[in-house]
Design a protein around this motif. Structure first.
Motif, short mmCIF file in Angstrom:
data_model
loop_
_atom_site.label_atom_id
_atom_site.label_comp_id
_atom_site.label_asym_id
_atom_site.label_seq_id
_atom_site.Cartn_x
_atom_site.Cartn_y
_atom_site.Cartn_z
N VAL A 74 0.84 -1.19 0.00
CA VAL A 74 0.00 0.00 0.00
C VAL A 74 0.88 1.24 0.00
O VAL A 74 1.83 1.35 0.79
CB VAL A 74 -0.93 0.01 1.22
CG1 VAL A 74 -1.75 1.29 1.27
CG2 VAL A 74 -1.86 -1.21 1.19
N VAL A 75 0.56 2.19 -0.90
CA VAL A 75 1.33 3.43 -1.03
C VAL A 75 0.43 4.60 -0.62
O VAL A 75 -0.73 4.67 -1.03
CB VAL A 75 1.83 3.63 -2.48
CG1 VAL A 75 2.58 4.95 -2.60
CG2 VAL A 75 2.72 2.46 -2.89
N THR A 76 0.96 5.50 0.19
CA THR A 76 0.21 6.67 0.65
C THR A 76 0.75 7.93 -0.03
O THR A 76 1.97 8.18 -0.01
CB THR A 76 0.31 6.83 2.17
OG1 THR A 76 -0.20 5.66 2.80
CG2 THR A 76 -0.48 8.05 2.64
N ASN A 78 0.53 12.06 -0.10
CA ASN A 78 0.15 13.20 0.74
C ASN A 78 0.67 14.47 0.11
O ASN A 78 1.88 14.63 -0.10
CB ASN A 78 0.74 13.02 2.15
CG ASN A 78 0.26 14.12 3.10
OD1 ASN A 78 -0.76 14.77 2.84
ND2 ASN A 78 0.99 14.32 4.17
N GLN A 79 -0.27 15.37 -0.23
CA GLN A 79 0.10 16.65 -0.86
C GLN A 79 0.95 16.41 -2.12
O GLN A 79 2.02 16.99 -2.30
CB GLN A 79 0.86 17.54 0.13
CG GLN A 79 0.07 17.95 1.36
CD GLN A 79 -1.15 18.79 1.04
OE1 GLN A 79 -1.15 19.57 0.08
NE2 GLN A 79 -2.21 18.60 1.82
N HIS A 80 0.45 15.50 -2.96
CA HIS A 80 1.06 15.20 -4.26
C HIS A 80 2.41 14.50 -4.15
O HIS A 80 3.14 14.40 -5.15
CB HIS A 80 1.24 16.50 -5.10
CG HIS A 80 0.04 17.37 -5.11
ND1 HIS A 80 -1.14 17.00 -5.70
CD2 HIS A 80 -0.17 18.60 -4.57
CE1 HIS A 80 -2.03 17.97 -5.55
NE2 HIS A 80 -1.48 18.95 -4.85
N GLU A 81 2.77 14.04 -2.97
CA GLU A 81 4.04 13.34 -2.81
C GLU A 81 3.82 11.98 -2.16
O GLU A 81 2.87 11.78 -1.39
CB GLU A 81 5.01 14.16 -1.93
CG GLU A 81 5.43 15.49 -2.55
CD GLU A 81 6.40 16.23 -1.65
OE1 GLU A 81 6.68 15.72 -0.54
OE2 GLU A 81 6.86 17.32 -2.05
N ILE A 82 4.71 11.04 -2.48
CA ILE A 82 4.67 9.73 -1.83
C ILE A 82 5.22 9.88 -0.42
O ILE A 82 6.39 10.18 -0.23
CB ILE A 82 5.49 8.69 -2.61
CG1 ILE A 82 4.89 8.50 -4.01
CG2 ILE A 82 5.55 7.37 -1.86
CD1 ILE A 82 5.69 7.58 -4.90
N SER A 83 4.34 9.69 0.57
CA SER A 83 4.76 9.87 1.95
C SER A 83 5.08 8.55 2.66
O SER A 83 5.79 8.54 3.66
CB SER A 83 3.67 10.62 2.74
OG SER A 83 2.46 9.88 2.76
N ASN A 84 4.54 7.45 2.13
CA ASN A 84 4.79 6.17 2.80
C ASN A 84 4.54 5.02 1.85
O ASN A 84 3.62 5.06 1.03
CB ASN A 84 3.89 6.03 4.04
CG ASN A 84 4.18 4.77 4.83
OD1 ASN A 84 5.27 4.59 5.35
ND2 ASN A 84 3.21 3.88 4.91
N VAL A 85 5.37 3.97 1.96
CA VAL A 85 5.18 2.72 1.26
C VAL A 85 5.17 1.61 2.30
O VAL A 85 6.10 1.50 3.10
CB VAL A 85 6.28 2.46 0.21
CG1 VAL A 85 6.07 1.11 -0.47
CG2 VAL A 85 6.32 3.58 -0.82
N GLU A 86 4.11 0.81 2.31
CA GLU A 86 3.97 -0.25 3.32
C GLU A 86 5.13 -1.23 3.25
O GLU A 86 5.52 -1.68 2.17
CB GLU A 86 2.66 -1.00 3.10
CG GLU A 86 2.44 -2.16 4.04
CD GLU A 86 1.27 -3.04 3.62
OE1 GLU A 86 0.73 -3.75 4.49
OE2 GLU A 86 0.91 -3.01 2.43
N ASP A 87 5.70 -1.54 4.40
CA ASP A 87 6.77 -2.53 4.48
C ASP A 87 6.18 -3.92 4.63
O ASP A 87 5.32 -4.15 5.50
CB ASP A 87 7.70 -2.24 5.67
CG ASP A 87 8.53 -0.98 5.47
OD1 ASP A 87 8.87 -0.70 4.32
OD2 ASP A 87 8.82 -0.31 6.47
N LEU A 88 6.61 -4.84 3.78
CA LEU A 88 6.22 -6.25 3.92
C LEU A 88 7.33 -6.94 4.70
O LEU A 88 8.38 -7.28 4.15
CB LEU A 88 6.04 -6.89 2.53
CG LEU A 88 4.99 -6.23 1.64
CD1 LEU A 88 4.92 -6.94 0.29
CD2 LEU A 88 3.63 -6.24 2.31
N GLU A 89 7.12 -7.10 5.99
CA GLU A 89 8.17 -7.57 6.89
C GLU A 89 8.04 -9.06 7.13
O GLU A 89 7.13 -9.53 7.82
CB GLU A 89 8.10 -6.82 8.22
CG GLU A 89 8.33 -5.32 8.08
CD GLU A 89 8.23 -4.59 9.40
OE1 GLU A 89 7.73 -5.21 10.38
OE2 GLU A 89 8.62 -3.42 9.47
N LEU A 90 8.95 -9.83 6.55
CA LEU A 90 9.06 -11.26 6.82
C LEU A 90 10.33 -11.44 7.64
O LEU A 90 11.44 -11.27 7.14
CB LEU A 90 9.15 -12.04 5.51
CG LEU A 90 9.39 -13.55 5.62
CD1 LEU A 90 8.29 -14.23 6.43
CD2 LEU A 90 9.49 -14.18 4.24
#
Length: 348
Positions: A74-76, A78-90
């Motif tokens: 999942v990518v977030t 915010n204000q036209h910028e990428i603020s977060n990319v979900e980490d898939l933690e294994l």
């Protein structure tokens, strides 16, 4: 660079593993994947990580194992910028249970790729940390009613891991998973390994079902001699049970389906009891052996003598280890004069 080093990275400095137990640690494998009805496997791992102290031991390389087209993070914005990319933690973590005993937890998304190499890497970590036993968690949708005790079936290569748990008679064919391949690799290496599967009512399999999480973790407690804080799951169970009862009462059609499942369940359990008279049936408490009861009672009497001696000397004794263990396991309050009248609910 070796294949193992591409597969995972060890934490440095490495946290202590195996403290608080008489032998090596238990490894619990609870990966999100195909066999996770009721979100029981993922929920069990999340509960342990949220409720207990933990430190990362090894982190697996997503680029080696995850197909991002099938499992898009999942990518977030915010204000036209990428603020977060979900980490898939294994990853593999070391945790401490409620009594301070260390155990390992492998959790995160089930790998999409390289199951064979992944299984060998996990088995190498099992040998590196001298893991005493490995327990893999599964959850499957079954034709079982929510009004009956939830079944957790067991399979494994050591009798002491399976014990008196519910087991399938004869031959069963199931879809494979990364955890199953880890079981196979550990079995080939002669390491103790078992799998516990929660039988989730098929009509609640797509929603979180805390009953399955609770029974899976309680089965691990009984088999591996660990102790987990489960009070929050009990509250969730009560809430879900009320909701299901309301929905069943509101629909005659649903009530008829549940009644038919109850009849089938009761028949299956009766037949299983006839074939396995010594087995512990779903909903039955595990009865301690005579030796365990005798040892606990001796510890309790010794604690009373220590308390009386301390009171005679004019000060209040602290709770010693034997008294605490007796209280934890048999719900006896050592502050009462009569050990058989001090029954209380364990508050964990």
């Amino acid at each position: 660079m070796s294949d193992d080093h591409r597969m995972y990275e060890l934490e440095y400095p490495s946290p202590a593993v195996g403290e608080g137990g008489p032998a090596g640690p238990t490894l619990i494998i609870a990966m999100q994947g195909y066999a996770d009805a009721g979100h029981a496997v993922e929920g069990s791992a999340d509960h342990l990580k949220a409720a207990l102290e933990s430190r990362t031991v090894a982190t697996f390389n997503n680029d080696e194992l995850i197909d991002y087209r099938a499992r898009r993070p999942v990518v977030t914005l915010n204000q036209h910028e990428i603020s977060n990319v979900e980490d898939l933690e294994l990853d593999m973590r070391v945790l401490r249970d409620s009594d301070g005993t260390s155990f390992l937890l492998l959790s995160g998304p089930e790998p999409d790729l390289r199951w064979e190499a992944f299984s060998e890497a996990v088995a190498d970590l099992v040998e590196r940390f001298d893991v005493r036993e490995t327990i893999c968690l599964y959850a499957a949708p079954m034709g079982a009613p929510h009004t009956r005790p939830l079944v957790v079936s067991a399979h494994g290569n050591r009798e002491e891991l399976v014990g008196s748990m519910f087991t399938f008679d004869g031959m069963v064919t199931i879809p494979g998973s990364a955890s199953i391949l880890i079981e196979r690799e550990l079995h080939k290496r002669g390491r103790p390994v078992a799998g516990f599967t929660a039988h989730v009512p098929h009509y609640v399999a797509s929603s979180p079902y805390p009953h399955a999480m609770y029974q899976l973790l309680q089965s691990v407690e009984d088999s591996a001699n660990l102790r987990f804080p489960l009070r929050s799951l009990e509250r969730d169970m009560a809430k879900v049970s009320r909701q299901l009862a309301e929905q069943t009462a509101a629909s005659e059609e649903v009530a008829q389906v549940v009644h038919a499942l109850e009849q089938h369940y009761d028949t299956e359990m009766e037949e299983y009891r006839e074939r396995n008279p010594e087995a512990m049936m779903p909903g039955e408490a595990q009865v301690p052996s005579g030796e365990e009861i005798s040892e606990a009672f001796e510890n309790f009497l010794a604690a009373i003598e220590d308390r009386d001696r301390a009171l005679g000397e004019g000060h209040s004794p602290g709770e010693d280890e034997s008294t605490r263990r007796l209280s934890d396991h048999y719900f006896i309050d050592p502050s009462e004069d009569d050990g058989f009248e001090g029954l209380a609910e364990d508050d964990e």
